[in-house]
Design a protein around this motif. Sequence first.
Motif, PDB file in Angstrom:
ATOM      1  N   PHE A 197      -3.351 -23.783  25.748  1.00  0.00           N
ATOM      2  CA  PHE A 197      -3.099 -25.052  25.055  1.00  0.00           C
ATOM      3  C   PHE A 197      -1.802 -24.913  24.268  1.00  0.00           C
ATOM      4  O   PHE A 197      -1.481 -23.832  23.778  1.00  0.00           O
ATOM      5  N   SER A 198      -1.078 -26.024  24.109  1.00  0.00           N
ATOM      6  CA  SER A 198       0.126 -25.857  23.282  1.00  0.00           C
ATOM      7  C   SER A 198      -0.068 -26.527  21.927  1.00  0.00           C
ATOM      8  O   SER A 198      -0.782 -27.526  21.796  1.00  0.00           O
ATOM      9  N   SER A 199       0.571 -25.937  20.919  1.00  0.00           N
ATOM     10  CA  SER A 199       0.433 -26.483  19.568  1.00  0.00           C
ATOM     11  C   SER A 199       1.420 -27.627  19.376  1.00  0.00           C
ATOM     12  O   SER A 199       2.425 -27.722  20.076  1.00  0.00           O
ATOM     13  N   CYS A 238     -17.334 -21.381  25.325  1.00  0.00           N
ATOM     14  CA  CYS A 238     -16.805 -20.275  24.516  1.00  0.00           C
ATOM     15  C   CYS A 238     -15.302 -20.096  24.753  1.00  0.00           C
ATOM     16  O   CYS A 238     -14.531 -19.900  23.806  1.00  0.00           O
ATOM     17  N   ASP A 239     -14.885 -20.190  26.016  1.00  0.00           N
ATOM     18  CA  ASP A 239     -13.458 -20.011  26.330  1.00  0.00           C
ATOM     19  C   ASP A 239     -12.611 -21.140  25.731  1.00  0.00           C
ATOM     20  O   ASP A 239     -11.515 -20.903  25.221  1.00  0.00           O
ATOM     21  N   ILE A 240     -13.132 -22.361  25.813  1.00  0.00           N
ATOM     22  CA  ILE A 240     -12.375 -23.495  25.253  1.00  0.00           C
ATOM     23  C   ILE A 240     -12.283 -23.343  23.729  1.00  0.00           C
ATOM     24  O   ILE A 240     -11.212 -23.507  23.136  1.00  0.00           O
ATOM     25  N   ALA A 241     -13.414 -23.003  23.096  1.00  0.00           N
ATOM     26  CA  ALA A 241     -13.408 -22.822  21.633  1.00  0.00           C
ATOM     27  C   ALA A 241     -12.413 -21.738  21.236  1.00  0.00           C
ATOM     28  O   ALA A 241     -11.600 -21.923  20.322  1.00  0.00           O
ATOM     29  N   ALA A 242     -12.458 -20.606  21.941  1.00  0.00           N
ATOM     30  CA  ALA A 242     -11.584 -19.478  21.591  1.00  0.00           C
ATOM     31  C   ALA A 242     -10.115 -19.827  21.813  1.00  0.00           C
ATOM     32  O   ALA A 242      -9.249 -19.471  20.997  1.00  0.00           O
ATOM     33  N   SER A 243      -9.826 -20.553  22.899  1.00  0.00           N
ATOM     34  CA  SER A 243      -8.429 -20.908  23.191  1.00  0.00           C
ATOM     35  C   SER A 243      -7.912 -21.924  22.175  1.00  0.00           C
ATOM     36  O   SER A 243      -6.767 -21.844  21.714  1.00  0.00           O
ATOM     37  N   PHE A 244      -8.777 -22.873  21.807  1.00  0.00           N
ATOM     38  CA  PHE A 244      -8.395 -23.862  20.790  1.00  0.00           C
ATOM     39  C   PHE A 244      -8.116 -23.162  19.463  1.00  0.00           C
ATOM     40  O   PHE A 244      -7.081 -23.373  18.829  1.00  0.00           O
ATOM     41  N   GLN A 245      -9.060 -22.317  19.051  1.00  0.00           N
ATOM     42  CA  GLN A 245      -8.934 -21.629  17.764  1.00  0.00           C
ATOM     43  C   GLN A 245      -7.655 -20.784  17.712  1.00  0.00           C
ATOM     44  O   GLN A 245      -6.904 -20.824  16.738  1.00  0.00           O
ATOM     45  N   HIS A 246      -7.403 -20.062  18.814  1.00  0.00           N
ATOM     46  CA  HIS A 246      -6.223 -19.197  18.855  1.00  0.00           C
ATOM     47  C   HIS A 246      -4.942 -20.029  18.741  1.00  0.00           C
ATOM     48  O   HIS A 246      -4.031 -19.690  17.985  1.00  0.00           O
ATOM     49  N   THR A 247      -4.891 -21.131  19.489  1.00  0.00           N
ATOM     50  CA  THR A 247      -3.682 -21.968  19.486  1.00  0.00           C
ATOM     51  C   THR A 247      -3.439 -22.552  18.090  1.00  0.00           C
ATOM     52  O   THR A 247      -2.313 -22.540  17.583  1.00  0.00           O
ATOM     53  N   ALA A 248      -4.510 -23.068  17.462  1.00  0.00           N
ATOM     54  CA  ALA A 248      -4.360 -23.689  16.139  1.00  0.00           C
ATOM     55  C   ALA A 248      -3.888 -22.650  15.115  1.00  0.00           C
ATOM     56  O   ALA A 248      -2.962 -22.904  14.329  1.00  0.00           O
ATOM     57  N   PHE A 249      -4.470 -21.466  15.145  1.00  0.00           N
ATOM     58  CA  PHE A 249      -4.112 -20.457  14.142  1.00  0.00           C
ATOM     59  C   PHE A 249      -2.761 -19.807  14.415  1.00  0.00           C
ATOM     60  O   PHE A 249      -2.031 -19.471  13.487  1.00  0.00           O
ATOM     61  N   ASP A 251      -0.261 -21.339  15.575  1.00  0.00           N
ATOM     62  CA  ASP A 251       0.654 -22.353  15.044  1.00  0.00           C
ATOM     63  C   ASP A 251       0.782 -22.217  13.512  1.00  0.00           C
ATOM     64  O   ASP A 251       1.883 -22.223  12.957  1.00  0.00           O
ATOM     65  N   VAL A 252      -0.363 -22.075  12.837  1.00  0.00           N
ATOM     66  CA  VAL A 252      -0.362 -21.929  11.372  1.00  0.00           C
ATOM     67  C   VAL A 252       0.410 -20.677  10.967  1.00  0.00           C
ATOM     68  O   VAL A 252       1.248 -20.704  10.059  1.00  0.00           O
ATOM     69  N   ILE A 253       0.163 -19.575  11.668  1.00  0.00           N
ATOM     70  CA  ILE A 253       0.798 -18.303  11.294  1.00  0.00           C
ATOM     71  C   ILE A 253       2.305 -18.354  11.557  1.00  0.00           C
ATOM     72  O   ILE A 253       3.117 -17.965  10.719  1.00  0.00           O
ATOM     73  N   ARG A 254       2.664 -18.871  12.710  1.00  0.00           N
ATOM     74  CA  ARG A 254       4.095 -18.965  13.061  1.00  0.00           C
ATOM     75  C   ARG A 254       4.832 -19.815  12.013  1.00  0.00           C
ATOM     76  O   ARG A 254       5.883 -19.434  11.507  1.00  0.00           O
ATOM     77  N   LYS A 255       4.276 -20.958  11.671  1.00  0.00           N
ATOM     78  CA  LYS A 255       4.948 -21.852  10.708  1.00  0.00           C
ATOM     79  C   LYS A 255       4.903 -21.275   9.291  1.00  0.00           C
ATOM     80  O   LYS A 255       5.835 -21.464   8.510  1.00  0.00           O
ATOM     81  N   SER A 256       3.836 -20.561   8.966  1.00  0.00           N
ATOM     82  CA  SER A 256       3.760 -19.938   7.633  1.00  0.00           C
ATOM     83  C   SER A 256       4.858 -18.885   7.494  1.00  0.00           C
ATOM     84  O   SER A 256       5.538 -18.811   6.462  1.00  0.00           O
ATOM     85  N   LEU A 257       5.042 -18.085   8.542  1.00  0.00           N
ATOM     86  CA  LEU A 257       6.055 -17.022   8.458  1.00  0.00           C
ATOM     87  C   LEU A 257       7.462 -17.618   8.436  1.00  0.00           C
ATOM     88  O   LEU A 257       8.351 -17.118   7.743  1.00  0.00           O
ATOM     89  N   LEU A 258       7.637 -18.701   9.161  1.00  0.00           N
ATOM     90  CA  LEU A 258       8.935 -19.390   9.123  1.00  0.00           C
ATOM     91  C   LEU A 258       9.181 -19.936   7.713  1.00  0.00           C
ATOM     92  O   LEU A 258      10.274 -19.786   7.153  1.00  0.00           O
ATOM     93  N   ALA A 259       8.145 -20.546   7.121  1.00  0.00           N
ATOM     94  CA  ALA A 259       8.269 -21.084   5.757  1.00  0.00           C
ATOM     95  C   ALA A 259       8.572 -19.959   4.769  1.00  0.00           C
ATOM     96  O   ALA A 259       9.422 -20.098   3.888  1.00  0.00           O
TER      97      ALA A 259
END
Length: 336
Positions: A197-199, A238-249, A251-259
């Motif tokens: 999935f893409s963020s 389970c795979d959809i939940a895990a892929s969604f969770q990974h994509t969302a987080f 995104d959060v981590i990438r943008k947090s580190l950029l900030a």
Amino acid sequence: MIVLGIETTCDETAASVVESGRRILSNVVASQRVHASYGGVFPELASRRHIEILIPLIDEALKRASVTREELDVIAVAYGPGLMGSLLVGLNTAKSLSLAWNIPFVGVNHVEAHLYAAMMGQPSSVLLPALGVVLSGGHTFLTEISALGSYRLLGTTVDDAIGEAFDKTAVLLGLSYPGGADIEKLSLSGNPQKYPFSSGKVKRSPLDFSFSGLKTAVLYQVNRQKKEFGSLSEEERCDIAASFQHTAFWDVIRKSLLAASTFACKAIFLGGGVAQNQYLQNLFAKEAPHLPLFFPPKELCSDNAAMIAGLGYHKFVSHRSGSPFSLEAAPRISFH
Ligand code: KG4
Ligand code: ZN
């Protein structure tokens, strides 16, 4: 100084007694179960429930803290942001008790309190400037913290809050509201790389979030699966939940580190119900080994009144007074 905290911004009714902004003497939270059948918070029911249980809950918080009302110095209350009806119950209760007991009350910003929850257990000199990351059911914020009470907004969501995206995705996967914790559980048996999935990206605002596209991608995947196989297998869920969770987080981590790279950031403080997610905490620690990360303990991540009492103490001490009785409930305030 002993502060009574009151929290009624959404669907948790909470009261807490905290000494000197740090020592939690009691922390009582009643989560309203009534909303599960509606798939989201039903505002009118939320405020009615607050009215019914807030006073008994305050009594319980005082009792558990072994504190009498004569020993209280200040009442702190979340006056926004949140649902108008719910806020009015907490704020008017705080004002009434303030008058009746002849002690000041102080209005506290609920989102700022989520960040304070991560600082609450830390030594008195916290590492500043720091990045504040609020991840909750109603809010998604990246902010530079230069001091307690001094913030600069760096990024926010243009549509759903991250917790909202978790809750809506949970419904698509047949889980009940609020489903963030259940998504985390399902993900434990899923493959986070199964669906790339893409963020969401926000044009010309690299630090802003958009989660609605991710949620729609999950919907399409669920529908595709149901069309092809008639239902969603446990493994797929389970795979959809895990892929969604990974994509969302991710995104959060990438943008947090950029900030964090935009100023002399010394630490990252995280708060809000979503911040209790263990997958997020592990992934963040792995991706940001160079920065100290502070997560509140689980009971201070989701809505609670200890964070309100804790921050209320600092507001009262720094202003040397309580809030005026003219303070109004503010459903939409920001905190910078
Ligand atoms: O901070 P909070 O209690 O309320 C707001 O201020 O909004 O956050 C509630 C949100 C809900 O969306 C819930 O699904 C989410 O936090 N949540 C989680 C987890 N536990 C609660 N999301 C992801 N993983 C969890 N373990
Ligand atoms: Zn909250």
